[in-house]
Design an enzyme around this catalytic site. Structure first.
Site, PDB file in Angstrom:
ATOM      1  N   PRO A 168       0.814  -1.213   0.000  1.00  0.00           N
ATOM      2  CA  PRO A 168       0.000   0.000   0.000  1.00  0.00           C
ATOM      3  C   PRO A 168       0.854   1.272   0.000  1.00  0.00           C
ATOM      4  CG  PRO A 168      -0.813  -1.559   1.627  1.00  0.00           C
ATOM      5  CD  PRO A 168       0.525  -2.046   1.179  1.00  0.00           C
ATOM      6  N   TYR A 169       1.947   1.246   0.737  1.00  0.00           N
ATOM      7  CA  TYR A 169       2.841   2.403   0.816  1.00  0.00           C
ATOM      8  C   TYR A 169       3.476   2.683  -0.545  1.00  0.00           C
ATOM      9  CZ  TYR A 169       6.488   5.470   2.718  1.00  0.00           C
ATOM     10  OH  TYR A 169       7.322   6.534   2.981  1.00  0.00           O
ATOM     11  N   ILE A 170       3.970   1.637  -1.191  1.00  0.00           N
ATOM     12  CA  ILE A 170       4.589   1.806  -2.509  1.00  0.00           C
ATOM     13  C   ILE A 170       3.580   2.346  -3.510  1.00  0.00           C
ATOM     14  CG2 ILE A 170       5.592   0.578  -4.465  1.00  0.00           C
ATOM     15  CD1 ILE A 170       6.985  -1.267  -2.455  1.00  0.00           C
ATOM     16  N   SER A 172       0.948   4.159  -2.910  1.00  0.00           N
ATOM     17  CA  SER A 172       0.606   5.550  -2.607  1.00  0.00           C
ATOM     18  C   SER A 172       1.720   6.506  -2.998  1.00  0.00           C
ATOM     19  CB  SER A 172       0.277   5.700  -1.113  1.00  0.00           C
ATOM     20  OG  SER A 172       1.415   5.473  -0.303  1.00  0.00           O
TER      21      SER A 172
END
Length: 264
Positions: A168-170, A172
């Site tokens: 999810p971080y990548i 975003s």
């Protein structure tokens, strides 16, 4: 070795003096350091975050150094409240913000097959949707006032590369790079610049679980050409540069500050 120059020294960046700056995620880490540095350089700063205690610490630090700061507690995940936040910041700053720095961030770790929908939604909301919508509100106010501006998105080196168990971080942060490119193209004729900063590994509250994993620190550091992890103050110089007239002919760019990781 860390930078010898003190990024918090008064008027270290005179090109920032007199600017009105809005900083999100200002209660800790990168956002807190950028807020203090902008104020030390002579800007009037409006700081915002969800954490009231951390936000109060930021305000105290800046005011103890005789900096000009206003505080606005807000949850950026509540995107419907962003127009009100911009209005309140404009009132407290004495005018439309010249600069907005998007430093708020969220993380969800784990294998992609185990990431809950609500964790995906939370990370994308805070890291991607909120800064995009906040910049829309700030740019709308800047254009209505006929003012130029600088929008600075704190992305990540993972917008350019990958690591396991942070999908999810990548997603975003990669999305933020697209936002930087798209908005920079649209807003350049209005004199509004849009750029990003991609930090490498910096020990903050968001990354501390990684640093505490047995063996992770040593194995990861071996891949950093400069031989050290970053510090929050390593992001201050690029932020001051992008906020000031020193970067007047730059837009749509991502400054990577990662000790050489992505080039090695």
């Amino acid at each position: 070795m860390p930078n010898d120059r003190d990024p918090h020294s008064p008027h270290a960046w005179p090109g920032v003096c007199g600017l009105r700056v809005l900083v999100t995620g200002a209660s800790r880490g990168i956002g807190q350091s950028i807020s203090a540095s902008m104020a030390a350089a002579g800007a009037t700063v409006a700081v915002t975050a969800r954490d009231a205690t951390g936000l109060a610490e930021t305000v105290t630090t800046i005011r103890d150094s005789r900096g000009r700061v206003q505080s606005h507690q807000a949850d950026l995940a509540d995107t419907a409240a962003l127009p009100r936040l911009v209005g309140e910041a404009t009132a407290s700053l004495g005018g439309v913000p010249d600069v907005v720095v998007h430093a708020a961030g969220a993380q969800a770790r784990g294998p992609a097959l185990e990431i809950a929908d609500e964790d995906w939604d939370r990370v994308l909301s805070i890291n991607l949707t909120a800064p995009w919508r906040l910049s829309i509100e700030v740019a709308r106010a800047q254009q209505a006032a006929g003012r130029h501006g600088s929008h600075i998105f704190i992305a990540s080196m993972l917008a350019l590369t990958s690591r396991p168990e942070v999908s999810p971080y990548i997603a975003s942060k990669t999305g933020l790079l697209g936002v930087v490119r798209a908005l920079s193209t649209e807003w350049a004729p209005s004199g509004i610049r849009v750029n990003g900063i991609a930090p490498g590994y910096i020990e903050t509250a968001l990354t501390r679980p990684l640093f505490e994993r047995p063996g992770w620190r040593e194995a990861t550091l071996a891949r950093v050409p400069m031989g050290r992890f970053g510090e929050v103050d390593d992001i201050v110089g690029p932020a001051l540069f992008l906020a000031s007239s020193a970067s007047a002919y730059m837009t749509g760019q991502l400054l990577t500050v990662d000790g050489g990781w992505t080039s090695s």
